[in-house]
Design a protein around this motif. Structure first.
Motif, PDB file in Angstrom:
ATOM      1  N   VAL A  18      44.445  48.373  46.212  1.00  0.00           N
ATOM      2  CA  VAL A  18      44.639  47.441  47.319  1.00  0.00           C
ATOM      3  C   VAL A  18      46.015  46.798  47.209  1.00  0.00           C
ATOM      4  N   SER A  19      46.377  46.395  46.001  1.00  0.00           N
ATOM      5  CA  SER A  19      47.696  45.817  45.767  1.00  0.00           C
ATOM      6  C   SER A  19      47.993  45.840  44.277  1.00  0.00           C
ATOM      7  N   ARG A  28      39.558  48.752  44.893  1.00  0.00           N
ATOM      8  CA  ARG A  28      38.194  48.635  45.415  1.00  0.00           C
ATOM      9  C   ARG A  28      37.173  49.079  44.366  1.00  0.00           C
ATOM     10  N   VAL A  36      33.746  43.318  51.263  1.00  0.00           N
ATOM     11  CA  VAL A  36      34.979  43.259  50.479  1.00  0.00           C
ATOM     12  C   VAL A  36      34.551  43.093  49.022  1.00  0.00           C
ATOM     13  N   VAL A  38      36.642  43.870  45.590  1.00  0.00           N
ATOM     14  CA  VAL A  38      37.864  44.326  44.952  1.00  0.00           C
ATOM     15  C   VAL A  38      37.878  43.807  43.520  1.00  0.00           C
ATOM     16  N   VAL A  69      44.757  38.772  47.564  1.00  0.00           N
ATOM     17  CA  VAL A  69      43.924  39.847  48.097  1.00  0.00           C
ATOM     18  C   VAL A  69      42.903  39.280  49.086  1.00  0.00           C
ATOM     19  N   ALA A  70      42.302  38.139  48.777  1.00  0.00           N
ATOM     20  CA  ALA A  70      41.351  37.507  49.699  1.00  0.00           C
ATOM     21  C   ALA A  70      42.012  37.251  51.049  1.00  0.00           C
ATOM     22  N   ALA A  72      44.732  38.806  52.280  1.00  0.00           N
ATOM     23  CA  ALA A  72      45.053  40.100  52.881  1.00  0.00           C
ATOM     24  C   ALA A  72      43.818  40.795  53.454  1.00  0.00           C
ATOM     25  N   GLU A  73      42.670  40.591  52.819  1.00  0.00           N
ATOM     26  CA  GLU A  73      41.418  41.205  53.278  1.00  0.00           C
ATOM     27  C   GLU A  73      40.735  40.385  54.368  1.00  0.00           C
ATOM     28  N   TYR A  80      34.859  33.327  49.963  1.00  0.00           N
ATOM     29  CA  TYR A  80      34.726  34.456  49.061  1.00  0.00           C
ATOM     30  C   TYR A  80      34.345  33.932  47.687  1.00  0.00           C
ATOM     31  N   GLY A 104      33.064  38.791  52.865  1.00  0.00           N
ATOM     32  CA  GLY A 104      32.727  39.545  54.061  1.00  0.00           C
ATOM     33  C   GLY A 104      31.257  39.494  54.436  1.00  0.00           C
TER      34      GLY A 104
END
Length: 112
Positions: A18-19, A28, A36, A38, A69-70, A72-73, A80, A104
């Protein structure tokens, strides 16, 4: 060293990245528990969360990457969870510390 996550960092085992930063890798989970899911890992081998306390710079890097990441997602606004499992009794199956970023969907309390 026969560590799955170290092999992912080295590119020897594929992962859906993811990054990545200089100090962390986010990819992932292969068995997602939320839309989500990750994993965020430090690039240095640290066996678990307790040992991560000896590496505050790595802990800070993992936390910063999980937050990025949170965002970006797209789960930063809805909420989250970040979870570290430490030890087999807590469900840790790969002994390279990793943060589970979950989001998510509704995340009930208490977990588990």
């Amino acid at each position: 060293m026969d560590c799955l996550f170290c092999k992912i960092i080295l590119g020897e085992v594929p992962a859906q990245v993811v990054s990545e930063t200089e100090h962390t890798l986010a990819f992932r989970d292969i068995n997602p528990q939320a839309p989500v899911h990750v994993l965020v890992i430090p690039k240095i081998h640290v066996p678990n969360f307790a040992a991560l306390a000896e590496h505050p710079e790595a802990l800070a890097a993992v936390a910063a990457q999980a937050a990025a990441v949170a965002k970006a997602e797209g789960v930063d606004a809805s909420g989250y969870r970040v979870v570290f499992n430490t030890g087999s009794g807590a469900g840790q199956t790969v002994f390279h510390v990793h943060a589970h970023l979950l989001g998510g969907r509704g995340l009930n309390w208490p977990p588990g």
